[in-house]
Design an enzyme around this catalytic site. Structure first.
Site, PDB file in Angstrom:
ATOM      1  N   GLY A 660       0.775  -1.234   0.000  1.00  0.00           N
ATOM      2  CA  GLY A 660       0.000   0.000   0.000  1.00  0.00           C
ATOM      3  C   GLY A 660       0.798   1.271   0.000  1.00  0.00           C
ATOM      4  N   ASP A 674       4.985  12.373  -8.709  1.00  0.00           N
ATOM      5  CA  ASP A 674       4.518  12.675  -7.358  1.00  0.00           C
ATOM      6  C   ASP A 674       5.523  13.567  -6.619  1.00  0.00           C
ATOM      7  OD1 ASP A 674       2.587  12.157  -5.175  1.00  0.00           O
ATOM      8  OD2 ASP A 674       4.306  11.191  -4.225  1.00  0.00           O
ATOM      9  N   LYS A 678       5.154  17.511  -5.228  1.00  0.00           N
ATOM     10  CA  LYS A 678       5.455  17.888  -3.844  1.00  0.00           C
ATOM     11  C   LYS A 678       6.511  18.986  -3.786  1.00  0.00           C
ATOM     12  CE  LYS A 678       4.255  13.352  -1.910  1.00  0.00           C
ATOM     13  NZ  LYS A 678       4.761  12.119  -1.276  1.00  0.00           N
ATOM     14  N   GLY A 792       1.396   6.061   3.907  1.00  0.00           N
ATOM     15  CA  GLY A 792       0.484   5.206   4.659  1.00  0.00           C
ATOM     16  C   GLY A 792      -0.842   5.886   4.905  1.00  0.00           C
TER      17      GLY A 792
END
Length: 810
Positions: A660, A674, A678, A792
């Site tokens: 995950g 990604d 950021k 997470g």
């Protein structure tokens, strides 16, 4: 001696009228009691409606009349157990109904309903109920209010003749019975002896007149609520009963829509300093609200909020009004002569305009008579025709302590402004007991809720949440809110009210709050499918609202601007908006600032780590960000920590997806997209203008691996294993590790796979953790380091939760 008044609901059912009997007989054991009663609940309206049917020649008036007879007969049959008393009462009641039927038949035949006849018709409600109550109560004696309540006609309305009435009341009650039962509302004209009435709500007034004339110990108003509430409980679920009010506060609340007691009721007893107690017939044990001259140890500046729907604002304007004496006199005299009540006045200091608030039903007449009064001035252009704006609502905040508390008005208008509510007109008297203002009617509910919450009249501060996305992050967030719900209410006085939950296909919305135990089942219901998210969120028009985006959807991010424009704060785990075109990013931030709401996205970088907040704190304190070095992808850090002789590169990518850490399509992580987003967000927060295209990229996976389907990618990926293993062995021999590092220095940005040795702060970064080094003018020699879990669902959800709490605590 006490005077007890019971309203229509208190005599409207068997249960309530038996409660009335118990209350009165208990009081009568210790002192004489005067009981004033209204008609049975709904009967006055039924009497009027039936008269209109008869006037129009509608034969259905007979059915309505028979229904009234049946209702009263059933009541008598149920509550009067003594046979003789029941027969006598039936005779009295049927005599009254025979008279009423004759009047209706006359109206039906001649198609005429004069005011005199209408007054006579509506009097029968109280005549009937008072006979029933007098028979029911032990020791009860019915007294005819027409014998001692006198009125005269002024400006088309019946006005009390106070001195004569007081004299007659004292004479009538000279020999006080144990329990005197008086029909409220009914009176008699002092000159013609015709039956008149004191207007709707006049039973309260009857009770007050008698209490004042007889110097009663207390006037008790028994109704169907526990007393005056801080606001309308039908609109504000957190409204509660006010223990004590001053006469002035009660009068202000009554005048502005609090229908607990009829406003004229207060004056007669106030003059005699007789307290009023408002009690609930259905809950007699509740202490209710006590109204008296002075409240001891009264700390609250605001006691309650009241409102009037159906407001029309009429503006009288023109240059000829400036400095001219007598214009306002003409305005109010003209309206008074027409019998039109003005409940709010707002005038500009320049005197060129005066705005008056009237009820919608009086608006047309008010405009007509004012245009007639100022016809000459309008014709010459010295004044403009009357301008009327309907569909409005008037709100009043009330409290005698406002005059001792600076800043109330500022807080009021600031609170409304942050909620996107414009004040159209306002008025405040020099006594500072009441601040009244007019808003668009569609914002009434929102205005009442936000003010009730803001002025601490609610037990809890409420934050209304719309949560979009019920996947890993959204699901965890909802679970965290559910588990913390009770704790936050008890410890923080905060109620997190989830009023909307949306998935990609469905949405559920409830302004009272959604059951978080079974929201997934609710989302599967047919009525939840296909709802338009934007329209539902904005259409709810709810106060203190926050939209929480737990998706990665471009379409959802595109809605932020609209939400902010409607004064809905936005919290985004979705990083597409903050990393979009710089102009759009700045527009979102400016809109939030201008509207006084919040656009927060701390979890866009570093999940739950306080990176964006720290950068903002540094800049706000005057520091300058010179350089940012960061490992911002928990996925990539996991991959490069997992890679080993027995764990090839392709296997680490697969493990990242299975555990995950990666996106469903790992190419989004491997492409550096990604991390670029950021880095762009951090650079912008640091005060530099940058676009995604400005970031220099040094990637470690060839471009051809990002083409085709995900399945193609997985098939081709093992081909990279050998090269990575050879490079890894060399790296291991040199005592180094790979880190995918995002760098910004003086506004110049790049992302690259870098080799770091044991002395570098990034070397020991474990698992999926993130790390950020901030070099600033203050932290130049020793950069600030922020490190921790950077990926997470639980951590990200906790970061979103922290953003929610940061808004709640402001």
């Amino acid at each position: 001696m006490k005077v007890l008044k019971f309203g229509g609901t208190s005599v409207g059912s068997v249960k309530s009228i038996l409660s009335l009997k118990k209350i009165v007989e208990t009081e009568a054991r210790t002192q004489p009691v005067v009981v004033v009663v209204s008609a049975l609940g709904g009967i006055t309206d039924k009497l009027i409606a039936t008269s209109q049917m008869a006037l129009k020649g509608d034969d259905k008036w007979r059915e309505e009349f028979d229904a009234m007879v049946t209702r009263h007969h059933q009541m008598i049959d149920t509550i009067i157990t003594d046979d003789k008393k029941r027969v006598d009462l039936f005779n009295k009641v049927d005599q009254l109904f025979d008279q009423l039927k004759s009047i209706y038949y006359g109206v039906y035949l001649i198609h005429d309903l004069s005011k005199k006849t209408e007054d006579a018709i509506v009097s029968y409600g109280e005549r009937l109920s008072s006979n029933i109550v007098a028979t029911l109560i032990k020791g009860g004696k019915r007294m005819n209010s027409r014998d001692f309540i006198r009125t005269e006609k002024k400006n088309g309305k019946h006005r009390l003749v106070a001195d004569l009435t007081n004299q007659l009341v004292r004479e009538a009650f000279k020999d006080m019975p144990e329990v005197a039962v008086v029909p409220g509302f009914i009176s008699r004209d002092k000159d013609t002896s015709e039956t008149t009435n004191l207007g709707r709500g006049g039973s309260d007034y009857t009770a007050a007149i008698i209490a004042a004339a007889l110097d009663a110990e207390v006037l008790e108003i028994w109704t169907d609520v526990d007393g005056f509430m801080t606001a309308d409980p039908r609109v504000i679920k957190t409204a509660y009963t006010i223990n004590e009010l001053s006469y002035i506060e009660a009068m202000e609340l009554c005048n502005f829509g609090a229908k607990v007691i009829y406003p004229p009721t207060i004056y007669p007893v106030c003059v005699k300093n007789i307290p009023i107690k408002v009690k609930n017939t259905f809950n007699p044990e509740h202490p209710g609200t006590l109204i008296k001259d002075h409240i001891e140890n009264d700390q609250k500046p605001i006691k309650g909020i009241s409102s009037i729907k159906g407001t029309t604002l009429i503006t009288v304007t023109g240059l000829s009004m400036v400095g001219v004496i007598g214009v306002n006199r003409r305005i109010f005299t003209t309206l008074a002569n027409k019998g039109i009540s003005v409940f709010m006045v707002s005038q500009a200091s320049s005197e060129n305009s005066t705005s008056i608030g009237v009820r919608d039903e009086d608006a047309a007449d008010a405009v007509e008579v004012l245009n007639d009064e100022f016809a000459k001035e309008i014709e010459t252009g010295a004044m403009f025709p009357m301008h009327a704006e309907s569909g409005l609502a008037t709100i009043a905040i009330v409290g005698e302590n406002m005059k001792h508390t600076p800043g109330i008005a500022g807080k009021l208008f600031g609170t409304l402004g942050r909620s996107g509510i414009s004040v159209i007109a306002c008025a405040q008297g020099a006594s500072e007991t009441n601040i009244s203002f007019v808003v668009d009617g569609k914002f009434l509910r929102k205005s009442l809720n936000v003010l009730h919450d803001s002025f601490f009249l609610s037990e809890y501060k409420v934050l209304n949440l719309f949560i979009c996305g019920v996947g890993t992050v959204g699901g965890k967030l909802i679970e965290q809110i559910r588990s913390q719900y009770e704790t936050l209410m008890q410890r923080n006085g905060l109620k997190l009210n989830v009023v909307g939950i949306a998935s990609s296909k469905a949405g559920i919305y409830d302004r009272d709050g959604i059951d978080l135990e079974n929201y997934r089942e609710l989302l599967k219901a047919p009525e939840a499918q296909g709802k338009n998210l934007r329209d539902e969120v904005i259409g709810m028009n709810i106060f203190n609202s926050v939209f929480v985006d737990c998706t990665a959807s471009k379409d959802i991010a595109a809605l932020y601007q609209s939400f902010l424009e409607h004064n809905i704060s936005v919290i985004a785990a979705n990083k597409l908006a903050a990393s979009s075109d710089y102009a759009n990013y700045m527009k979102l931030k400016k809109t939030a600032r201008d509207r006084g709401v919040w656009f927060r996205y701390e979890t866009n970088v570093g999940a739950g780590l306080p990176i964006i907040g720290t950068i903002n704190d540094l800049r706000n304190s005057g520091d300058k960000i010179l350089k940012i070095e960061a490992v911002l992808s928990g996925t990539l850090n996991f991959i490069f920590n997992e890679i080993a002789a027995d764990v090839p590169f392709s296997e680490t990518v697969r493990r990242a997806k299975e555990q995950g850490y990666s996106e469903p399509d790992p190419r989004i992580d491997l492409s550096g997209t990604d991390v670029v987003r950021k880095l762009v967000i951090l650079t912008r927060e640091a005060g530099y203008k940058v676009e995604q295209a400005d970031v220099e990229k040094h990637l470690f996976v060839p471009n051809e691996y990002f083409e085709g389907s995900v399945d193609d990618f997985w098939k081709k990926l093992p081909a990279l294993d050998a090269d990575f293993e050879a490079r890894r062995q060399k790296l291991e021999a040199e005592g180094k590790r790979w880190r995918f590092v995002a760098t910004m220095e003086n506004g110049v940005t790049n992302v690259a796979l870098r080799e770091v040795d044991i002395n570098h702060p990034f070397y020991r970064l474990e698992g999926s953790n993130n790390i950020v080094l901030l070099t600033t003018e203050r932290y130049k020699e020793y950069p600030m380091l922020i490190q921790g879990y950077g990926a997470g669902a639980s951590v990200t959800a906790a970061g979103v939760f922290a953003n929610i709490m940061s808004i709640a605590n402001i």
